[in-house]
Design a protein around this motif. Structure first.
Motif, PDB file in Angstrom:
ATOM      1  N   HIS A 162     -40.539 -42.616 -32.365  1.00  0.00           N
ATOM      2  CA  HIS A 162     -39.109 -42.854 -32.100  1.00  0.00           C
ATOM      3  C   HIS A 162     -38.861 -43.354 -30.679  1.00  0.00           C
ATOM      4  O   HIS A 162     -37.716 -43.486 -30.272  1.00  0.00           O
TER       5      HIS A 162
ATOM      6  N   GLN B  67     -39.161 -31.346 -23.778  1.00  0.00           N
ATOM      7  CA  GLN B  67     -40.166 -32.272 -24.322  1.00  0.00           C
ATOM      8  C   GLN B  67     -40.155 -33.577 -23.527  1.00  0.00           C
ATOM      9  O   GLN B  67     -39.104 -34.007 -23.052  1.00  0.00           O
TER      10      GLN B  67
ATOM     11  N   GLN C  43     -42.602 -38.055 -33.410  1.00  0.00           N
ATOM     12  CA  GLN C  43     -41.653 -38.108 -32.286  1.00  0.00           C
ATOM     13  C   GLN C  43     -41.892 -39.356 -31.439  1.00  0.00           C
ATOM     14  O   GLN C  43     -40.954 -40.071 -31.095  1.00  0.00           O
TER      15      GLN C  43
ATOM     16  N   TYR D  13     -17.075 -23.632 -21.825  1.00  0.00           N
ATOM     17  CA  TYR D  13     -17.975 -22.476 -21.774  1.00  0.00           C
ATOM     18  C   TYR D  13     -17.643 -21.489 -22.889  1.00  0.00           C
ATOM     19  O   TYR D  13     -18.528 -20.964 -23.573  1.00  0.00           O
TER      20      TYR D  13
ATOM     21  N   THR E 131     -27.326 -36.192 -30.777  1.00  0.00           N
ATOM     22  CA  THR E 131     -26.477 -35.006 -30.999  1.00  0.00           C
ATOM     23  C   THR E 131     -26.939 -33.836 -30.133  1.00  0.00           C
ATOM     24  O   THR E 131     -26.119 -33.084 -29.625  1.00  0.00           O
ATOM     25  N   ASN E 132     -28.245 -33.695 -29.981  1.00  0.00           N
ATOM     26  CA  ASN E 132     -28.735 -32.615 -29.107  1.00  0.00           C
ATOM     27  C   ASN E 132     -28.223 -32.788 -27.684  1.00  0.00           C
ATOM     28  O   ASN E 132     -27.878 -31.827 -27.011  1.00  0.00           O
TER      29      ASN E 132
ATOM     30  N   GLU F 298     -30.631 -37.246 -33.964  1.00  0.00           N
ATOM     31  CA  GLU F 298     -30.805 -35.863 -33.523  1.00  0.00           C
ATOM     32  C   GLU F 298     -30.858 -35.781 -31.996  1.00  0.00           C
ATOM     33  O   GLU F 298     -30.279 -34.883 -31.394  1.00  0.00           O
TER      34      GLU F 298
ATOM     35  N   THR G 289     -20.257 -22.044 -25.878  1.00  0.00           N
ATOM     36  CA  THR G 289     -21.115 -20.881 -25.665  1.00  0.00           C
ATOM     37  C   THR G 289     -22.604 -21.175 -25.572  1.00  0.00           C
ATOM     38  O   THR G 289     -23.397 -20.576 -26.268  1.00  0.00           O
ATOM     39  N   THR G 290     -22.981 -22.095 -24.766  1.00  0.00           N
ATOM     40  CA  THR G 290     -24.410 -22.341 -24.655  1.00  0.00           C
ATOM     41  C   THR G 290     -24.955 -22.143 -23.243  1.00  0.00           C
ATOM     42  O   THR G 290     -26.144 -22.147 -23.045  1.00  0.00           O
ATOM     43  N   GLU G 291     -24.091 -22.013 -22.277  1.00  0.00           N
ATOM     44  CA  GLU G 291     -24.594 -21.959 -20.910  1.00  0.00           C
ATOM     45  C   GLU G 291     -23.945 -20.820 -20.146  1.00  0.00           C
ATOM     46  O   GLU G 291     -23.063 -20.145 -20.649  1.00  0.00           O
TER      47      GLU G 291
END
Lengths: 620, 492
Positions: A446, A416, A443, A223, A55-56, A52, A227-229
């Motif tokens: 990990h 985080q 968390q 972009y 991928t994030n 995760e 579509t995240t920024e």
């Protein structure tokens, strides 16, 4: 000819040795002088061994750069190792630059400059680390530059124009999502190299237009598809978004210079060329020598060198490790190196030190042996203390809800991190919410360096008795003795803490709480408040001898108010100094100039000095 | 014939060694997360993947009586086509075998009853659960029939990183997306109103109202939106399990007439705090909550209210409305929560108008932060109220929405880890009882459990939002927001 080669080889050896000496010096400085700063950076970053997390990260432009950099940043937990990794990377970058741009040995100083700029980009951070997402930031310029120059290196091996154009397009489309602006930098360099080596003007223009279009379109496509920024964010992917603190322009400068310099390297005729290698011995030493001096000077200017900041980092690390003596040692070091009255400790230092004194149980004996102050932080007070030390101080003063709250706020602001996860775990466990703690423990399990800590917390969360005796909880639980209050700190932690502890006279409290309450009451300089808290303190704490600071305060407030203080037992030494102080005050009626210096020299370790001469301190 | 075929296939499977033989029976369910046992599930839901723990090997058999699927491993993930086949039956039975130390155990079989279809999409806000800073928050839409999630808008698209922007209160008219709205706060703030598929940014704040529109309720038949307007603040508990208290220092209700671009007052009694409007499906009654707390003139209003925060007990009211003349009736109390020291928020009426579900806790207006917040339901026909024990937990239950057929409800709850809200689905039967709730299905439940984000304001829609996120982004980046005019109350 052979004479020239000999000379250039000689100067080459000289610069290689110089580079190694500089690398060693940087490692020593980073690992030992700035070791606590590296640890601080590591606590403010995060690397999880999960898909995760991967991928994030890679779902944003330049995400692989962040991922690799965050992986390397975790090793700053051991500053010597982290610094060694950084320095090794810098040496590799220099070697790669040297090979990629086929520099002559007497021009190898040009190969060191990308590493020097990467160093300037990270050592100028200063207080920015409390405002931006730090995961990977320390390694990003280095890893990004290595990626860019590696790309150029492979590209240099292609000879056909068709292959070169195809490589530019593929590299840009594939490289941008992985390395952001650094990939685009490489593309621009590739374009320049292609243009330089293309024989016909038409082909030169065509290839330049095609390549430039690829560079311009790729972030735009990203972009629009992902579509995240913001569009600005897409074009500056891989670069940190620096807050407008003082020196921000200087901090940003290396980030602009890195891509610019790589393009210059591609453009300038610095490559191996036997005809041009006939420079005189004078040129082969002097010009690189000047560049070396400029590079070192630039790095010196960029480096955020602030003794207050370094001490704060040292204290923060000691607080995280529950090493209260370490906090006091850091303060002592600062005092030793800054005996001048004008070099004051900063507010975070004062807060950390007062916490350490309280935890060590020596607040009454030693509080006024250290100076109070408001030493100017080089961030022009744009950074509230709450962002720098909020979650830590709240936790250790028993305000677990507030510690958790400011951990959550930090996550929202900066993402985080190991540090926020730790305080989220501890504030959840100490509040009795093991379910909540489990989320954060999972968390931390990990991570590489906090796995063991997390497993310990898992056990403590299940075993209340063990938890109550564990170091991280034992000194906090007694401070959680009071009832709930609905309040607001307005981000001013120091005032909030002082009010929290000094407005609970009517409540049933523990001896530990009363000790700290008295410590805060003294800082208010209000006799009535002092007397009330002293009575409560004496009632709950079974002291054989009243600590020096409280004796001094009692003598002073006894003299200033009508409350008889002669029932208390004073040590002969305190009484002697009190009498001396009164005589001294009669002979030195001024509170400025030489008189003030004299007061400082003779009484700066007393509450009397604090009461009369330490004033006008503002918190933020 | 079917049974014979199934028997033959089962025998074949057993003979081929896929189903463990000589397993001992256990009355206990396997240790699995999420727990889908004895649930009622929609006929069009995505595969209900789950993880089983506590053993070395696992075999899970799904069967609907005519079709069987066998999954191996602790991570039970059923391929879409096979899952669709399973959903063709009236129920899906699940039998889990686990192996520990070479011995197989057959666990108690459980059933998932296949029931009515559910609206295909649910929209929500995904946020880090912070209090003052927003971080990256986004409005997203999940296709419940698959694992596809689509971005509606992210606040990272309309601002630079050093600027704060909150996005909230997305709302749809009649479960369709061509008329929808959400708010953007602080940087380049305004209300994004999509009207017949065309988005625009409006500023609902007027000199005569407390704030811009906050909690919305779109009229089911007319181009009108009822909003609360709130002056909201927050303070923090030093030691309570509820960490924060969010209070309205003032609040009123307004009506926005979209066609005339006008705002008018619905309720603005200065001693009353009105909030959370919700229309009845016929659009002739507006439900809302309100509490009365007279603040002496001599005191600081905020200080006084926070000193009395536990005296905020919101009652449920209704007000009749004629959509054609836009005339309002007098407020009628529907449920007196004050008298039982409780506080009601978030009334939502079922599409058939029979039930009203609300959230209730000891006090206050922002129950998402109240651990004791639970869901309750009024049978408006029978006039009875009951706590929804079958779906409540020891943690917060808060925002809830009905599906368009009134058979399903989605609600948010912190029951997972007490800190992050997740969405749960539940089915309403003909007797007015909800089935055991289950989390919205995820392809990787473990990853979902570890995600440090909260789901907010789940709202069903029957179609996807078709406007690209960048179109919203471009609109939001423009600082201009169209103003509205204030229409004073007419004297008649």
């Amino acid at each position: 000819m052979s004479r020239h080669i000999y000379k250039s080889t000689k100067s080459g050896w000289f610069f290689q040795i110089l580079t190694l000496i500089l690398a060693l010096a940087i490692w020593l400085i980073l690992a030992f002088r700035y070791g606590n700063w590296l640890i601080r950076l590591e606590t403010k970053s995060l690397f999880l061994y999960t898909t995760e997390f991967l991928t994030n990260n890679i779902s944003t432009a330049g995400g692989m750069l962040t991922y690799i950099s965050a992986f390397l940043t975790q090793f700053l937990h051991l500053p010597a190792l982290g610094a060694a990794l950084w320095v090794s990377g810098a040496l590799f970058l220099s070697y790669l630059t040297f090979k990629t741009f086929r520099l002559t040995s007497n021009r190898q100083i040009f190969a060191v400059i990308p590493s020097a700029l990467a160093l300037a980009a990270v050592t100028g951070l200063g207080y920015q680390i409390f405002l931006i997402d730090c995961s990977g930031w320390f390694f990003e310029p280095l890893v990004g530059s290595i990626a860019a120059i590696s790309g150029i290196n492979i590209f240099q091996r292609l000879s056909s124009l068709k292959f070169r154009l195809a490589a530019i397009i593929i590299w840009t489309l594939a490289g941008f999502p992985l390395f952001g602006l650094y990939a685009l930098t490489a593309t621009m360099a590739m374009i320049l190299l292609t243009a330089k080596h293309t024989p016909t003007p038409f082909k030169r223009i065509l290839s330049a237009v095609l390549s430039c279009a690829t560079v311009a379109i790729t972030p735009f496509l990203w972009y629009n598809i992902f579509t995240t920024e913001t569009i600005t964010g897409a074009y500056t992917a891989g670069l940190p978004y620096l807050a407008n603190l003082p020196r921000a322009t200087l901090c940003r400068l290396p980030y602009f210079l890195i891509p610019l310099y790589i393009m210059v390297l591609a453009l300038l005729p610095l490559q191996k060329n036997n005809n041009n290698d006939g420079s005189s011995s004078h040129q082969s030493i002097v010009i690189p020598g000047i560049i070396t001096v400029i590079t070192v000077a630039f790095n010196y200017i960029c480096w955020f060198n602030d003794p207050l900041y370094r001490t704060e980092c040292k204290m923060a690390t000691a607080v995280d490790n529950l090493d209260w003596q370490g906090v006091l040692d850091a303060e002592n070091d600062f005092e030793t190196h800054n005996p001048d009255r004008t070099a004051e400790p900063s507010r975070p230092m004062v807060l950390y030190r007062n916490l350490a004194l309280a935890k060590a149980g020596s607040e009454g004996k030693m509080a006024y042996r250290f100076r109070d102050g408001q030493g100017e932080q080089k961030c022009a007070r744009k950074l509230p203390l709450i962002h720098q030390c909020g979650k830590e101080l709240y936790y250790h003063y028993g305000l677990s809800n507030y510690s958790f709250r400011w951990s959550m706020e930090e996550v929202a602001r900066q993402g985080q991190s190991n540090g926020t996860l730790k305080y989220q775990v501890m504030s959840s466990i100490v509040s009795g919410d093991s379910k909540r703690a489990a989320t954060y423990i999972k968390q931390l399990k990990h991570t590489l360096f906090y796995r063991k800590w997390a497993k310990r917390q898992e056990l403590l969360a299940k075993d209340i008795k063990k938890m109550q005796n564990a170091g991280e909880y034992a000194s906090v639980l007694p401070l959680m003795c009071i009832g709930n209050e609905l309040a607001m700190d307005h981000k001013i932690i120091e005032v909030f803490l002082a009010n929290h502890f000094t407005t609970r006279l009517q409540e049933r409290t523990t001896p530990e709480f009363d000790r700290i309450a008295l410590q805060f009451a003294l800082s208010h300089k209000q006799p009535a408040l002092f007397w009330n808290h002293l009575v409560k303190y004496l009632h709950s704490n079974n002291v054989s001898e009243i600590p020096v600071a409280y004796q001094e305060a009692a003598l002073l407030y006894g003299a200033l108010t009508d409350i008889p203080s002669n029932q208390l037992q004073y040590s002969n030494e305190v009484l002697r100094r009190w009498n001396e102080f009164q005589d001294f005050a009669e002979n030195h009626p001024n509170n400025n100039g030489e008189d003030l210096d004299e007061y400082y020299r003779c009484y700066n370790d007393t509450y009397w000095y604090f009461h009369y001469f330490v004033s006008g301190i503002t918190t933020y | 014939m079917r049974k014979a075929a199934l028997l033959i296939s089962l025998v074949l499977v057993v003979c081929c060694g896929r189903i463990p033989q000589n397993a001992t029976f256990s009355d206990a369910l396997p240790d699995m997360a999420p727990d889908y046992s004895e649930t009622v599930i929609p006929a069009n839901i995505a595969p209900l993947c789950f993880n089983i723990t506590g053993a070395d090997k696992y075999v899970t058999i799904f069967s609907n009586g005519t079709y069987q699927y066998i999954a191996k491993g602790s991570c039970v993930n059923i391929p879409m086509r096979k899952w669709r086949k399973l959903l063709e039956g009236a129920s899906v039975s699940v039998c889990v075998f686990t192996e520990n130390g070479g011995k197989w155990t057959r666990h108690k079989e459980f059933k998932m009853t296949v029931s009515d279809q559910i609206d295909r999409y649910v929209s929500y806000r995904l946020i880090p659960p912070s209090y003052q800073y927003f971080g990256q928050m986004s409005l997203r839409q999940r296709d419940l029939s698959s694992f596809n999630e689509r971005l509606i808008y992210s606040n990272a698209m309309g601002q630079d990183k050093d600027k704060e922007q909150c996005i909230n209160c997305h709302h749809f008219r009649n479960y369709k997306t061509d008329n929808m709205q959400f708010h953007v706060r602080i940087f380049n703030g305004g209300t994004i109103l999509v009207r017949d598929g065309e988005p625009q940014k409006i500023n609902l704040k007027t000199d005569s109202t407390l704030s811009a529109g906050v909690y919305p309720a779109w009229h089911p038949t007319h181009n009108l939106i009822a909003y609360s307007v709130n002056n909201t603040t927050q303070r923090f508990h030093t030691a309570d399990r509820d960490r924060v208290e969010v209070l309205d220092i003032e609040s009123d209700l307004i009506l926005y007439d979209i066609d005339n671009n006008e705002v008018s007052i619905i309720e603005n009694d200065s001693d009353q705090f009105e909030c959370f409007p919700a229309w009845a499906p016929d659009g002739r009654t507006l439900y809302y909550v309100s509490t009365g707390l007279a603040v002496p003139d001599s005191v600081d209003r905020a200080e006084y209210l926070y000193a009395n925060y536990d005296r905020f007990h919101y009652n449920l009211y209704s007000k009749s409305f004629d959509p054609d003349t836009k005339k309002w009736g007098e407020p009628q109390m529907v449920l007196d929560a004050y008298s039982i020291n409780r506080s009601i928020t978030l009334p939502r009426v079922s599409p058939d108008g029979r039930y009203l579900v609300f959230t209730m806790a000891r006090h206050g207006v922002f129950h998402i932060w109240h651990t004791d917040a639970d869901l309750y339901m009024i049978d408006l026909r029978a006039g009875t109220v009951r706590p929804l024990r079958e779906i409540n937990s020891n943690e917060v239950e808060s925002y809830h929405s009905w599906s368009s057929n009134g058979k399903w409800m989605v609600f948010s709850s912190r029951r997972g880890d007490s800190n992050h809200t997740r969405l749960y689905l539940t089915h309403l039967d003909d007797d007015g009882h909800f089935s055991k709730p289950f989390p919205i299905p995820q392809e990787d439940p473990e990853r979902e459990a570890e995600m440090m984000m909260s789901y907010n304001i789940p709202e069903f829609t029957v179609e996807p939002v078709s406007i690209p996120a960048h179109k919203f982004g471009r609109l939001i980046r423009k600082s201009h927001a169209r103003g509205v005019t204030f229409r004073p109350k007419s004297k008649d």
